[in-house]
Design a protein around this motif. Structure first.
Motif, PDB file in Angstrom:
ATOM      1  N   LYS A 156       0.828  -1.217   0.000  1.00  0.00           N
ATOM      2  CA  LYS A 156       0.000   0.000   0.000  1.00  0.00           C
ATOM      3  C   LYS A 156       0.861   1.265   0.000  1.00  0.00           C
ATOM      4  O   LYS A 156       0.402   2.320  -0.417  1.00  0.00           O
ATOM      5  CB  LYS A 156      -0.968   0.013   1.174  1.00  0.00           C
ATOM      6  N   ASN A 157       2.118   1.162   0.455  1.00  0.00           N
ATOM      7  CA  ASN A 157       2.998   2.327   0.476  1.00  0.00           C
ATOM      8  C   ASN A 157       4.085   2.279  -0.589  1.00  0.00           C
ATOM      9  O   ASN A 157       5.060   3.018  -0.510  1.00  0.00           O
ATOM     10  CB  ASN A 157       3.643   2.471   1.858  1.00  0.00           C
ATOM     11  N   ALA A 158       3.934   1.435  -1.579  1.00  0.00           N
ATOM     12  CA  ALA A 158       4.980   1.265  -2.588  1.00  0.00           C
ATOM     13  C   ALA A 158       5.297   2.576  -3.311  1.00  0.00           C
ATOM     14  O   ALA A 158       6.463   2.885  -3.548  1.00  0.00           O
ATOM     15  CB  ALA A 158       4.586   0.187  -3.597  1.00  0.00           C
ATOM     16  N   LEU A 159       4.297   3.344  -3.657  1.00  0.00           N
ATOM     17  CA  LEU A 159       4.547   4.599  -4.373  1.00  0.00           C
ATOM     18  C   LEU A 159       5.327   5.586  -3.520  1.00  0.00           C
ATOM     19  O   LEU A 159       6.081   6.402  -4.039  1.00  0.00           O
ATOM     20  CB  LEU A 159       3.242   5.210  -4.866  1.00  0.00           C
ATOM     21  N   ALA A 160       5.179   5.502  -2.207  1.00  0.00           N
ATOM     22  CA  ALA A 160       5.903   6.405  -1.314  1.00  0.00           C
ATOM     23  C   ALA A 160       7.396   6.103  -1.299  1.00  0.00           C
ATOM     24  O   ALA A 160       8.190   6.914  -0.832  1.00  0.00           O
ATOM     25  CB  ALA A 160       5.336   6.321   0.099  1.00  0.00           C
ATOM     26  N   ARG A 161       7.790   4.980  -1.808  1.00  0.00           N
ATOM     27  CA  ARG A 161       9.210   4.681  -1.885  1.00  0.00           C
ATOM     28  C   ARG A 161       9.835   5.216  -3.170  1.00  0.00           C
ATOM     29  O   ARG A 161      11.047   5.174  -3.336  1.00  0.00           O
ATOM     30  CB  ARG A 161       9.439   3.175  -1.727  1.00  0.00           C
ATOM     31  N   ARG A 162       9.014   5.750  -4.062  1.00  0.00           N
ATOM     32  CA  ARG A 162       9.538   6.348  -5.293  1.00  0.00           C
ATOM     33  C   ARG A 162       9.240   7.831  -5.399  1.00  0.00           C
ATOM     34  O   ARG A 162       9.879   8.536  -6.156  1.00  0.00           O
ATOM     35  CB  ARG A 162       8.924   5.647  -6.514  1.00  0.00           C
ATOM     36  N   ASN A 163       8.254   8.311  -4.675  1.00  0.00           N
ATOM     37  CA  ASN A 163       7.819   9.703  -4.770  1.00  0.00           C
ATOM     38  C   ASN A 163       8.200  10.418  -3.472  1.00  0.00           C
ATOM     39  O   ASN A 163       7.675  10.095  -2.402  1.00  0.00           O
ATOM     40  CB  ASN A 163       6.301   9.730  -4.990  1.00  0.00           C
ATOM     41  N   GLU A 211       5.022  12.582   3.433  1.00  0.00           N
ATOM     42  CA  GLU A 211       3.679  12.526   4.016  1.00  0.00           C
ATOM     43  C   GLU A 211       3.439  11.191   4.726  1.00  0.00           C
ATOM     44  O   GLU A 211       2.786  11.142   5.767  1.00  0.00           O
ATOM     45  CB  GLU A 211       2.619  12.768   2.937  1.00  0.00           C
ATOM     46  N   THR A 212       3.975  10.118   4.179  1.00  0.00           N
ATOM     47  CA  THR A 212       3.827   8.798   4.800  1.00  0.00           C
ATOM     48  C   THR A 212       4.566   8.746   6.134  1.00  0.00           C
ATOM     49  O   THR A 212       4.059   8.187   7.114  1.00  0.00           O
ATOM     50  CB  THR A 212       4.343   7.698   3.849  1.00  0.00           C
ATOM     51  N   ILE A 213       5.730   9.346   6.169  1.00  0.00           N
ATOM     52  CA  ILE A 213       6.502   9.399   7.415  1.00  0.00           C
ATOM     53  C   ILE A 213       5.728  10.159   8.480  1.00  0.00           C
ATOM     54  O   ILE A 213       5.607   9.719   9.627  1.00  0.00           O
ATOM     55  CB  ILE A 213       7.883  10.051   7.157  1.00  0.00           C
ATOM     56  N   LYS A 214       5.178  11.309   8.106  1.00  0.00           N
ATOM     57  CA  LYS A 214       4.417  12.109   9.082  1.00  0.00           C
ATOM     58  C   LYS A 214       3.156  11.375   9.530  1.00  0.00           C
ATOM     59  O   LYS A 214       2.801  11.410  10.705  1.00  0.00           O
ATOM     60  CB  LYS A 214       4.079  13.484   8.499  1.00  0.00           C
ATOM     61  N   ALA A 215       2.500  10.677   8.609  1.00  0.00           N
ATOM     62  CA  ALA A 215       1.283   9.936   8.957  1.00  0.00           C
ATOM     63  C   ALA A 215       1.579   8.806   9.940  1.00  0.00           C
ATOM     64  O   ALA A 215       0.708   8.394  10.707  1.00  0.00           O
ATOM     65  CB  ALA A 215       0.622   9.377   7.696  1.00  0.00           C
TER      66      ALA A 215
END
Length: 134
Positions: A105-112, A118-122
């Motif tokens: 579910k967080n795969a895109l956050a590893r490229r963008n 935002e994922t880190i803050k969440a």
């Protein structure tokens, strides 16, 4: 060979990953996008082609991997990206295959980088304030 590692799109430094897999006595399976130029500089057990559809996890390539594992009785231990282009597909295929991976579910956050922040803050960690500028 006690097991194999799949490397997705091993461009450039991804070939170094392939060499490291082989140095450890593991089998190597290359997973290349079907319309990309491939190299034969490493001793791979197999070269499997994928259609580049990271959203669906490329079901044909996934089935090809399962068939290969069954036919040769060599367990696939990991599916890892060999370059930036392979990150999302490798994670989704590893999840569907059942090998260790990050949550897809967080795969895109590893490229963008924006999504990464935002994922880190969440997750409750300290992150930078950022905005999307057009």
């Amino acid at each position: 060979v006690e097991g194999a590692v799949v490397v997705v799109d091993p461009w450039s430094s991804g070939m170094k990953l392939c060499e490291l897999v082989l140095e450890r006595g593991l089998g190597l399976i290359l997973l290349w996008e079907e319309n990309q130029i491939r190299t034969n500089d490493v001793d791979a057990l197999a070269v499997i082609l994928h259609n580049g559809d990271a959203d669906q996890g490329d079901m044909k390539a996934l089935q090809d991997l399962k068939d290969f594992e069954t036919r040769l009785r060599i367990p696939i231990l990991a599916i890892i990206p060999g370059s930036e282009t392979g990150v999302v597909l490798a994670e989704r295929m590893a999840f569907k295959f059942g090998t260790p991976t990050n949550p897809p579910k967080n795969a895109l956050a590893r490229r963008n980088k924006f999504l990464m922040g935002e994922t880190i803050k969440a997750a409750g960690l300290r992150g930078v304030n950022q905005t999307i500028a057009f």
